[in-house]
Scaffold this motif. Structure first.
Motif, PDB file in Angstrom:
ATOM      1  N   ARG A  55     -85.716  -7.864  84.373  1.00 38.22           N
ATOM      2  CA  ARG A  55     -85.985  -8.396  83.037  1.00 38.22           C
ATOM      3  C   ARG A  55     -86.253  -7.294  82.023  1.00 38.22           C
ATOM      4  NH1 ARG A  55     -87.475 -13.839  83.888  1.00 38.22           N
ATOM      5  NH2 ARG A  55     -87.400 -14.226  86.107  1.00 38.22           N
ATOM      6  N   ARG A  56     -86.729  -6.165  82.515  1.00 35.92           N
ATOM      7  CA  ARG A  56     -87.057  -5.091  81.564  1.00 35.92           C
ATOM      8  C   ARG A  56     -85.817  -4.255  81.331  1.00 35.92           C
ATOM      9  NH1 ARG A  56     -92.646  -2.460  83.104  1.00 35.92           N
ATOM     10  NH2 ARG A  56     -92.369  -1.611  81.030  1.00 35.92           N
ATOM     11  N   VAL A  57     -84.860  -4.888  80.684  1.00 33.40           N
ATOM     12  CA  VAL A  57     -83.547  -4.289  80.481  1.00 33.40           C
ATOM     13  C   VAL A  57     -83.098  -4.647  79.083  1.00 33.40           C
ATOM     14  CG1 VAL A  57     -81.147  -4.685  81.046  1.00 33.40           C
ATOM     15  CG2 VAL A  57     -82.741  -4.171  82.863  1.00 33.40           C
ATOM     16  N   ALA A  58     -82.550  -3.682  78.360  1.00 33.76           N
ATOM     17  CA  ALA A  58     -81.964  -3.978  77.052  1.00 33.76           C
ATOM     18  C   ALA A  58     -80.451  -3.954  77.204  1.00 33.76           C
ATOM     19  CB  ALA A  58     -82.415  -2.959  76.017  1.00 33.76           C
ATOM     20  N   LEU A  59     -79.783  -4.913  76.559  1.00 26.96           N
ATOM     21  CA  LEU A  59     -78.337  -5.041  76.703  1.00 26.96           C
ATOM     22  C   LEU A  59     -77.676  -4.902  75.344  1.00 26.96           C
ATOM     23  CD1 LEU A  59     -78.324  -8.147  79.027  1.00 26.96           C
ATOM     24  CD2 LEU A  59     -77.846  -5.819  79.690  1.00 26.96           C
ATOM     25  N   ALA A  60     -76.544  -4.234  75.338  1.00 26.91           N
ATOM     26  CA  ALA A  60     -75.759  -4.158  74.101  1.00 26.91           C
ATOM     27  C   ALA A  60     -74.300  -4.291  74.483  1.00 26.91           C
ATOM     28  CB  ALA A  60     -76.013  -2.829  73.399  1.00 26.91           C
ATOM     29  N   ARG A  61     -73.507  -4.830  73.557  1.00 28.69           N
ATOM     30  CA  ARG A  61     -72.089  -5.025  73.847  1.00 28.69           C
ATOM     31  C   ARG A  61     -71.239  -4.193  72.904  1.00 28.69           C
ATOM     32  NH1 ARG A  61     -70.621  -8.745  77.190  1.00 28.69           N
ATOM     33  NH2 ARG A  61     -72.135 -10.358  77.740  1.00 28.69           N
ATOM     34  N   GLU A  62     -70.134  -3.690  73.423  1.00 28.15           N
ATOM     35  CA  GLU A  62     -69.106  -3.117  72.557  1.00 28.15           C
ATOM     36  C   GLU A  62     -67.845  -3.888  72.844  1.00 28.15           C
ATOM     37  OE1 GLU A  62     -68.809   1.016  73.236  1.00 28.15           O
ATOM     38  OE2 GLU A  62     -70.802   1.421  72.397  1.00 28.15           O
ATOM     39  N   LEU A  63     -67.410  -4.643  71.860  1.00 21.53           N
ATOM     40  CA  LEU A  63     -66.362  -5.635  72.080  1.00 21.53           C
ATOM     41  C   LEU A  63     -65.494  -5.685  70.833  1.00 21.53           C
ATOM     42  CD1 LEU A  63     -65.566  -7.915  74.050  1.00 21.53           C
ATOM     43  CD2 LEU A  63     -67.035  -9.413  72.754  1.00 21.53           C
ATOM     44  N   ARG A  66     -61.114  -9.026  67.770  1.00 24.07           N
ATOM     45  CA  ARG A  66     -59.953  -9.900  67.964  1.00 24.07           C
ATOM     46  C   ARG A  66     -58.998  -9.287  68.965  1.00 24.07           C
ATOM     47  NH1 ARG A  66     -61.403 -10.011  62.881  1.00 24.07           N
ATOM     48  NH2 ARG A  66     -61.527 -12.030  61.837  1.00 24.07           N
ATOM     49  N   VAL A  67     -58.213 -10.158  69.573  1.00 23.67           N
ATOM     50  CA  VAL A  67     -57.136  -9.675  70.428  1.00 23.67           C
ATOM     51  C   VAL A  67     -56.020 -10.694  70.365  1.00 23.67           C
ATOM     52  CG1 VAL A  67     -58.111 -10.765  72.475  1.00 23.67           C
ATOM     53  CG2 VAL A  67     -56.522  -8.896  72.747  1.00 23.67           C
ATOM     54  N   ARG A  68     -54.804 -10.200  70.414  1.00 25.50           N
ATOM     55  CA  ARG A  68     -53.672 -11.110  70.464  1.00 25.50           C
ATOM     56  C   ARG A  68     -53.545 -11.663  71.868  1.00 25.50           C
ATOM     57  NH1 ARG A  68     -50.567 -11.495  66.267  1.00 25.50           N
ATOM     58  NH2 ARG A  68     -50.639  -9.582  65.102  1.00 25.50           N
ATOM     59  N   LEU A  69     -53.168 -12.915  71.971  1.00 29.99           N
ATOM     60  CA  LEU A  69     -52.995 -13.536  73.287  1.00 29.99           C
ATOM     61  C   LEU A  69     -51.973 -12.728  74.080  1.00 29.99           C
ATOM     62  CD1 LEU A  69     -53.734 -15.939  75.064  1.00 29.99           C
ATOM     63  CD2 LEU A  69     -51.815 -17.146  74.112  1.00 29.99           C
ATOM     64  N   GLY A  70     -52.312 -12.418  75.323  1.00 31.53           N
ATOM     65  CA  GLY A  70     -51.385 -11.668  76.163  1.00 31.53           C
ATOM     66  C   GLY A  70     -51.706 -10.194  76.217  1.00 31.53           C
ATOM     67  N   GLU A  71     -52.544  -9.718  75.294  1.00 30.80           N
ATOM     68  CA  GLU A  71     -52.930  -8.315  75.350  1.00 30.80           C
ATOM     69  C   GLU A  71     -54.245  -8.176  76.096  1.00 30.80           C
ATOM     70  OE1 GLU A  71     -52.997  -6.984  71.352  1.00 30.80           O
ATOM     71  OE2 GLU A  71     -50.820  -7.090  71.117  1.00 30.80           O
ATOM     72  N   THR A  72     -54.552  -6.955  76.497  1.00 30.61           N
ATOM     73  CA  THR A  72     -55.757  -6.689  77.279  1.00 30.61           C
ATOM     74  C   THR A  72     -56.713  -5.845  76.448  1.00 30.61           C
ATOM     75  OG1 THR A  72     -54.471  -6.755  79.298  1.00 30.61           O
ATOM     76  CG2 THR A  72     -56.603  -5.695  79.417  1.00 30.61           C
ATOM     77  N   VAL A  73     -57.994  -6.233  76.482  1.00 32.38           N
ATOM     78  CA  VAL A  73     -58.991  -5.426  75.778  1.00 32.38           C
ATOM     79  C   VAL A  73     -60.059  -5.009  76.779  1.00 32.38           C
ATOM     80  CG1 VAL A  73     -58.709  -6.397  73.512  1.00 32.38           C
ATOM     81  CG2 VAL A  73     -60.218  -7.510  75.128  1.00 32.38           C
ATOM     82  N   GLU A  74     -60.794  -3.990  76.377  1.00 32.93           N
ATOM     83  CA  GLU A  74     -61.893  -3.517  77.201  1.00 32.93           C
ATOM     84  C   GLU A  74     -63.186  -3.995  76.566  1.00 32.93           C
ATOM     85  OE1 GLU A  74     -61.585   0.407  78.851  1.00 32.93           O
ATOM     86  OE2 GLU A  74     -60.271  -0.877  80.040  1.00 32.93           O
ATOM     87  N   SER A  75     -64.000  -4.648  77.397  1.00 37.60           N
ATOM     88  CA  SER A  75     -65.299  -5.100  76.920  1.00 37.60           C
ATOM     89  C   SER A  75     -66.362  -4.267  77.616  1.00 37.60           C
ATOM     90  CB  SER A  75     -65.467  -6.578  77.257  1.00 37.60           C
ATOM     91  OG  SER A  75     -66.795  -6.855  77.566  1.00 37.60           O
ATOM     92  N   SER A  76     -67.228  -3.652  76.825  1.00 35.59           N
ATOM     93  CA  SER A  76     -68.247  -2.782  77.412  1.00 35.59           C
ATOM     94  C   SER A  76     -69.600  -3.430  77.289  1.00 35.59           C
ATOM     95  CB  SER A  76     -68.280  -1.444  76.683  1.00 35.59           C
ATOM     96  OG  SER A  76     -67.133  -0.725  76.990  1.00 35.59           O
ATOM     97  N   LEU A  77     -70.347  -3.318  78.365  1.00 35.56           N
ATOM     98  CA  LEU A  77     -71.731  -3.796  78.369  1.00 35.56           C
ATOM     99  C   LEU A  77     -72.598  -2.586  78.655  1.00 35.56           C
ATOM    100  CD1 LEU A  77     -73.593  -6.343  78.392  1.00 35.56           C
ATOM    101  CD2 LEU A  77     -73.447  -6.207  80.854  1.00 35.56           C
ATOM    102  N   ILE A  78     -73.554  -2.340  77.747  1.00 35.77           N
ATOM    103  CA  ILE A  78     -74.416  -1.171  77.923  1.00 35.77           C
ATOM    104  C   ILE A  78     -75.777  -1.650  78.399  1.00 35.77           C
ATOM    105  CG2 ILE A  78     -75.525   0.741  76.753  1.00 35.77           C
ATOM    106  CD1 ILE A  78     -73.005   0.557  74.859  1.00 35.77           C
ATOM    107  N   VAL A  79     -76.147  -1.207  79.577  1.00 34.16           N
ATOM    108  CA  VAL A  79     -77.393  -1.640  80.202  1.00 34.16           C
ATOM    109  C   VAL A  79     -78.388  -0.505  80.090  1.00 34.16           C
ATOM    110  CG1 VAL A  79     -78.449  -2.451  82.320  1.00 34.16           C
ATOM    111  CG2 VAL A  79     -76.099  -3.061  81.804  1.00 34.16           C
ATOM    112  N   GLN A  80     -79.508  -0.790  79.445  1.00 35.21           N
ATOM    113  CA  GLN A  80     -80.552   0.236  79.309  1.00 35.21           C
ATOM    114  C   GLN A  80     -81.766  -0.196  80.104  1.00 35.21           C
ATOM    115  OE1 GLN A  80     -81.832   0.966  75.372  1.00 35.21           O
ATOM    116  NE2 GLN A  80     -83.319   2.505  75.976  1.00 35.21           N
ATOM    117  N   ASN A  81     -82.236   0.711  80.957  1.00 33.08           N
ATOM    118  CA  ASN A  81     -83.380   0.401  81.808  1.00 33.08           C
ATOM    119  C   ASN A  81     -84.663   0.731  81.055  1.00 33.08           C
ATOM    120  OD1 ASN A  81     -85.203   0.044  83.804  1.00 33.08           O
ATOM    121  ND2 ASN A  81     -84.373   1.588  85.191  1.00 33.08           N
TER     122      ASN A  81
END
Lengths: 445, 431
Positions: A55-63, A66-81
């Protein structure tokens, strides 16, 4: 709390002391069993107490937005302890299934106290619209990895999946034809409604009927005094015409033809038409409508038109309700007070289901040029050819009947003064673009 | 999916993410009501257990000397003790033989038939007075060879009919007693029967055993049980039989009296087998916990509605087939064929059916009557004819297409495509 596979093996390993003790005495075997279980639970408890808090974790997203259907994107989740212990965690980023995260979307992270780690997930969305993620679940194991603490944390995210606009492959050829149209116009007699462009000198090959004699008289030839240079008037296709694309999102749009919902085909066709028309200098408005406005793009400049359109389209799905055609003329009037080309993309395919459309059309055709575009079912055409057995013959008859209905509807629409474009899903966008170019060339916008 | 460990600097302090999973304390607080209810129920159950008393009270041992349930015999034992009889409880044959002897009555009730013939004879030899309640066939055979079972008495028995003092005092027994017959040899040995039923036999038999002990057989256990001891003269019979001597050994054979056979399965298996089985069960449970724990809740998603477009046509085809409406179905094919023929032959939109027939016959150089019969006249009599006509129409159309194809540079895949080809070139179009 969660139990790991290691703990299962630890408990199972108890078979060795139990059997060894049991060779001597049954009572000793029972003692060994109880003792081993106590030892295993004791070790695991100590392990659990040494695990970092999930529970003692901070989360941030890098996302990406938009993306066009059929393309691939990278979704990043940053976990801070944020806790004082090393976090050994299995992290699951809980995307919706059709966000298309790789099947085993969980990562192993080791985050020292106070530091951050990044978990990257590639998403290939399978469906248009807003794909969301609400939770991140963290399972923090102790140093031995026997028992683990688990918590689900809120980390909302959204990825907007835009229509694919596959029909953009047709755009270059249509733009070429548009340019030909532009360049060819000076050679033509002034067409109905064409705009005056310039007056220039006559070159061989120009139509003699386009010579402007008054301008010629005003322009003496500097090389041969007394005579004049021939001047011709040139015309160009009208610009700044208005186009209103109305996409019907009612229940007929939900039908899936050639593995594509009619609605998606309609979006493809609208995007190609809008791209072409904005290149041609026309103003495009977009309206998605069934009983209320589902999406609206009005007054977009040619630069951001497509971006706004795909954004509006992304979240629209077909609704299982009947379209309210009677209010469509009012909606069109709100978008433009001038004469416009109104393109109705609808799924109506028989006179019965299109009664509302037919009743409304005269109101539109008196003020505007109207194109009614709909998707034809290639399977029906194929079914008419299959006449091998009794069932197939009946199916052919039913398919013929459906096609006749479509033809009747097209005739009715033409009688009401509108144009009809019907084509299979893949062919509809270019067919609609071609019809637009024809109208433009004819100066009928 | 990849988890890259990017070495980052010491991060600035950030607010921790909001947890959706409740902590243990929060979960306890939320489930407080249920916890309280469960605790109250547990406490109530415990209290009930204490009130009813642990042990045999619930189970009910038939003719148990300390059993207060309806089938037990605590009432009889207490009355005997009150009258000064020393009641000794024996659970094994050895105890019973040791306790037996002079001035002692032994009550035997072998409900499970655990004693063998030798055991019974040993017991009879070791005692002076033996009372057997509800003896089974084997017991009778060993102790009183001439006494046999003889069914049950239908009603109460009210005539002792013998000089056994206990029987005389009882005078009457409750209904449903099991009976004995005594054959002549046994009667000759000195066996007497009491409480005779007219037809079948006696409820109580008394006589000497082969070993010389004084033996009394009571057919049923009802005279001794709490539930029925107060009926008729049951109590008097029981007290008279059991209270005659100052000491009473109350012998109910237990598991220890069972005849010893070969080694049991439990003795044959090694000592570690049972613990390992328990361990295996535990491992299964733990493995279930390991695999069954989800990593977070399931994610739900609304899916849009998509309707297969061919449903309507397929449904209509089934309707045609179900109603066998061949004529109607063929009409649809004919109308569509005529329209396409008119287009392929470049006839005006206003062309009549006759025009199309004529043009088709001319193009194919065939008989207009045959074409007319195919396109208009013939009724599809029977399924086979219907299929044939549908096929012929298709063939006709293909033939006409093949002839008129040179006029069409591209092969039309769709009627709408035909329409488009046929439209006059729009004005302004590049030639």
């Amino acid at each position: 709390m969660a139990v790991s596979g290691r703990f299962v093996w630890l408990v199972a390993a108890g078979v060795i002391p139990v059997v060894l003790a049991g060779l001597a005495d049954a009572g000793a075997a029972w003692l060994a069993l109880v003792g081993w279980l106590l030892i295993a639970v004791g070790i695991a408890s100590v392990d659990l107490s040494l695990a970092a808090s999930p529970r003692r974790v901070a989360l941030a997203r890098e996302l990406p937005e938009r993306v066009r259907l059929g393309e691939t994107v990278e979704s990043s989740l940053i976990v801070q302890n944020l806790g004082p212990r090393l976090l050994r965690a299995v992290v699951r980023d809980a995307w919706q299934p059709s966000a298309g995260a790789s099947r085993n979307a969980r990562g192993h992270l080791e985050v020292p106290p106070g530091e951050r780690r990044r978990m990257t997930l590639s998403l290939t969305p399978r469906r248009r619209g807003d794909r969301r993620v609400a939770d991140v679940t963290i399972r923090a194991a102790g140093p031995l990895g026997l028992w683990a603490r688990q918590a689900t944390l809120a980390a909302p995210g959204r990825l907007r999946v835009l229509p694919p606009f596959d029909s953009r492959v047709h755009l270059p050829s249509r733009l070429t034809r548009l340019r030909e149209l532009d360049g060819r116009t000076p050679l033509l007699v002034r067409g109905q409604g064409s705009e005056f462009d310039t007056i220039r000198e006559y070159v061989r090959g120009d139509d003699v009927r386009s010579i402007d004699w008054r301008a010629t008289a005003r322009r003496p030839d500097p090389e041969a005094p007394g005579s004049a240079r021939l001047m011709v008037r040139t015309w160009r296709p009208e610009r700044d015409r208005r186009i209103v694309i109305v996409v019907d999102t009612s229940r007929t749009a939900a039908a899936r033809i050639a593995d594509e919902p009619r609605l998606d085909t309609a979006f493809e066709a609208s995007l190609l038409l809008a791209a072409l028309a904005s290149h041609a200098g026309d103003r495009v408005d977009f309206l998605a409508f069934d009983r209320r406005v589902r999406g609206l793009v009005h007054g977009a400049t040619s630069g951001d038109l497509l971006a706004r359109m795909v954004d509006a389209m992304a979240t629209i799905d077909a609704e299982l309700i009947e379209a309210d055609w009677a209010s469509v003329p009012g909606q069109v009037r709100r978008l433009t007070a001038h004469r416009a080309l109104v393109v109705l993309l609808t799924g109506a395919d028989s006179p019965g289901t299109a009664r509302g459309l037919l009743a409304m059309l005269p109101q539109l055709t008196t003020r505007h040029s109207v194109i009614v575009a709909s998707v034809a079912d290639p399977d029906l055409v194929a079914a008419t050819r299959e006449r091998g057995g009794l069932d197939e013959a009946y199916r052919a008859a039913a398919a013929e009947r459906a096609l006749l209905d479509t033809t009747r509807l097209a005739d009715a629409v033409r009688r009401l003064g509108a144009e009809v474009v019907t084509a299979p899903p893949a062919a509809l966008p270019p067919a609609l673009a071609d019809r637009y170019l024809e109208l433009k060339a004819a100066g009928r916008l | 999916m990849s988890a890259t460990a990017t070495a980052s600097n010491r991060a600035p302090a950030t607010a921790p993410a909001v947890a959706r999973t409740p902590t243990l304390g929060a979960r306890l607080r939320r489930g407080r009501t249920w916890l309280v209810i469960a605790l109250v129920m547990l406490a109530g159950g415990g209290l009930l257990l204490v009130l009813r008393g642990f042990g045999g009270a619930v189970a009910g041992v038939p003719v148990g000397p300390a059993d207060a349930s309806p089938v037990g015999s605590k009432a009889l034992v207490q009355v005997l003790r009150a009258q000064g009889v020393e009641v000794v409880e024996a659970r094994t044959l050895g105890q019973a033989i040791d306790a037996g002897g002079a001035d002692t009555t032994v009550l035997l009730h072998d409900a499970q038939g655990l004693l063998g013939d030798d055991d019974l004879r040993d017991l009879a030899a070791a005692t002076d007075r033996l009372v057997v309640a509800a003896p089974d066939f084997a017991s009778l055979d060993a102790l009183a060879p001439g006494v046999r079972h003889a069914g049950a008495a239908p009603g109460a028995l009210d005539r002792p009919g013998c000089d056994l003092p206990a029987a005389q005092r009882a005078g009457e027994l409750s209904p449903g007693q099991r009976l004995f017959t005594i054959d002549d040899d046994a009667a000759g040995d000195g066996w007497v029967g009491c409480f005779a039923d007219e037809q079948f036999g006696f409820a109580v038999a008394a006589g000497p055993s082969p070993e010389g002990a004084e033996l009394a057989l009571v057919g049923s256990v009802t005279p001794f049980q709490n539930q029925s001891i107060d009926e008729s003269g049951n109590a008097a019979l029981a007290l008279g039989l059991l209270g005659a001597e100052p000491r009473l050994v109350w012998y109910l054979p237990g598991p220890a009296d069972a005849p010893a056979g070969g080694p049991t399965l439990g003795e044959l298996t090694p000592g570690w087998v049972s613990p390992v089985l328990v361990l295996a069960a535990l491992v299964t449970v733990v493995a279930g916990l390991w695999r069954g724990r989800r990593l977070g809740r399931l994610v739900v998603e609304d899916l849009p509605v998509h309707v297969p477009a061919g449903e309507t046509a397929a449904g209509r085809a089934r309707l045609y087939a179900g109603a066998a409406s061949r004529q109607h179905a063929l009409d649809q094919i004919r109308v569509a064929t005529i329209r396409r023929l008119a287009t392929a032959l470049r006839l005006p939109a206003a062309a009549s059916v006759d025009d199309v027939i004529g043009a088709t016959a001319t193009a194919l150089r065939t008989d207009p009557i045959a074409v007319r019969r195919l396109l208009v006249d013939e009724d599809p009599l029977g399924d086979a004819r219907f299929v044939d006509l549908a096929r012929d129409l298709d063939r006709l159309e293909r033939d006409v297409r093949a002839i008129s194809r040179p006029a069409h540079p591209e092969h039309p895949e769709h009627p709408e495509a035909l329409d488009r080809l046929d439209r006059p070139d729009p004005p302004g179009r590049r030639p």
